[in-house]
Enzyme design. Structure first.
Site, mmCIF file in Angstrom:
data_model
loop_
_atom_site.group_PDB
_atom_site.id
_atom_site.type_symbol
_atom_site.label_atom_id
_atom_site.label_comp_id
_atom_site.label_asym_id
_atom_site.label_seq_id
_atom_site.Cartn_x
_atom_site.Cartn_y
_atom_site.Cartn_z
ATOM 1 N N LYS A 98 77.955 -69.277 17.317
ATOM 2 C CA LYS A 98 77.752 -70.515 16.906
ATOM 3 C C LYS A 98 79.146 -70.946 15.895
ATOM 4 C CE LYS A 98 73.255 -68.295 15.303
ATOM 5 N NZ LYS A 98 72.509 -68.015 14.190
ATOM 6 N N GLN A 155 71.894 -67.321 7.709
ATOM 7 C CA GLN A 155 71.363 -65.654 9.043
ATOM 8 C C GLN A 155 70.630 -65.220 8.703
ATOM 9 O OE1 GLN A 155 73.046 -66.539 12.426
ATOM 10 N NE2 GLN A 155 71.952 -64.333 12.953
ATOM 11 N N ASP A 176 67.278 -74.462 11.728
ATOM 12 C CA ASP A 176 66.086 -73.631 12.610
ATOM 13 C C ASP A 176 64.349 -74.248 12.478
ATOM 14 O OD1 ASP A 176 67.301 -71.395 12.749
ATOM 15 O OD2 ASP A 176 67.854 -70.688 11.406
HETATM 16 N N1 GUN Z 1 68.728 -64.026 13.407
HETATM 17 C C1 GUN Z 1 68.714 -64.154 14.709
HETATM 18 N N2 GUN Z 1 68.237 -64.785 15.125
HETATM 19 C C2 GUN Z 1 68.435 -66.326 14.431
HETATM 20 C C3 GUN Z 1 68.377 -67.443 14.387
HETATM 21 O O1 GUN Z 1 68.163 -68.103 15.236
HETATM 22 N N3 GUN Z 1 68.351 -68.158 13.231
HETATM 23 C C4 GUN Z 1 68.696 -67.239 11.739
HETATM 24 N N4 GUN Z 1 69.108 -68.551 10.520
HETATM 25 N N5 GUN Z 1 68.945 -66.294 11.810
HETATM 26 C C5 GUN Z 1 68.748 -65.433 12.842
#
Ligand code: GUN
Length: 299
Positions: A55, A99, A122
């Protein structure tokens, strides 16, 4: 027997990131603002570390600011909430992502709902779920939004009247996916572990989205000939044919069987997977434009 068209999520995501970068450049030119994405990681989960690294890298490649906050696994809920509050108040931060999963001693819902909804890139905050459900301007969860983009790229913008089935009812994928398809005027079924005659339900669908996390559960003869099949599953299974102890990634759909019947299908890997981060970056630009009160640049 036909051979389904492969839906190339990797190429689509690359193109989307290019459009995000073009929008970032236009925002900088027109308003002197650089969108910023903050990612908070608690603990050392290896998969999460990889996600967060990717990311950060892709955020910078698009010309945006990336802020990473790596906290110890023993961080208290109160300390994590304090970090979220600081990011909420920081004008350089337009998007915040915490996350998941979080360590067991932290209440995930409490943390997610502490994020300012307009910075919740998100789309997991209850306010954003409610806005999506009621047709208001929302931040939309990245994976289902990415799936919708792939479906429209494959079938065309107008999905009116198509029968869609979403297999899986998670808050993160299944429920928002169903809502997006409903908003696109599809007739939507949400199937789950208690659904009766799941193969029969699947066979009626022009669009099938699989998001259950069960390797190769959906078989080729469950698929309507010509259907568009979107496989969200990413499952690691043993692959003794590659050597002792080796593994491989498979989706929730039995790809070999399904590609003989479907009209189009996403591979695993290289289908839905690459879309999630690309849409996250797009959501960050959207959040930035909304915070400035300006229209999103064309790209
Ligand atoms: N963990 C795995 N995929 C994601 C995601 O798309 N967003 C978040 N916040 N955590 C994750």
């Amino acid at each position: 027997m036909t051979q389904a068209k492969l839906i190339d999520g990797k190429a689509f995501a690359e193109n989307l990131r290019g459009r995000v970068a073009a929008k970032v450049a236009k925002l900088q030119d027109a308003h002197g603002v650089t969108p910023g994405l903050a990612v908070v990681l608690v603990g050392e989960d290896p998969a999460s570390q990889v996600y967060v690294r990717n990311k950060g890298k892709q955020t910078v490649e698009c010309g945006m600011h990336s802020f990473e906050h790596k906290l110890d696994a023993s961080t208290s809920e109160a300390d994590l909430l304090a970090v979220v509050e600081k990011l909420n108040a920081d004008d350089a931060v337009h998007g915040i992502l915490v996350q998941l999963p979080l360590p067991d001693h932290i209440d995930e819902a409490k943390v997610i709902n502490a994020i300012t909804p307009d910075k919740d890139v998100d789309g997991f905050h209850v306010i954003n779920s409610g806005r999506l459900m009621t047709g208001q301007e929302a931040m939309v969860p990245c994976t289902p939004l990415g799936c919708l983009m792939l479906i429209k790229d494959t079938l065309g913008e107008d999905l009116s009247g198509k029968r869609a089935i979403v297999v899986g009812r998670s808050n993160i994928v299944g429920k928002p996916m169903a809502q997006l398809l409903l908003d696109a005027n599809c007739t939507v079924t949400i199937a789950h572990s208690r659904t009766q005659d799941l193969p029969g339900e699947c066979r009626r669908a022009d669009i099938l989205v699989a998001a259950v996390g069960r390797p190769e559960m959906i078989k080729g003869d469950w698929i309507k000939p010509g259907a568009c099949v979107i496989d969200v599953g990413i499952n690691r299974i043993p692959a003794p044919e590659k050597g002792e102890g080796k593994t491989r990634l498979v989706g929730d759909v039995d790809f070999a069987g399904a590609e003989q019947v479907a009209g189009s299908i996403t591979p695993v890997p290289g289908g839905v997977g690459p879309m999630t981060i690309a849409v996250l970056l797009a959501n960050t630009v959207t959040a930035c434009c909304r915070s400035l009160g300006v229209a999103e640049p064309e790209a």
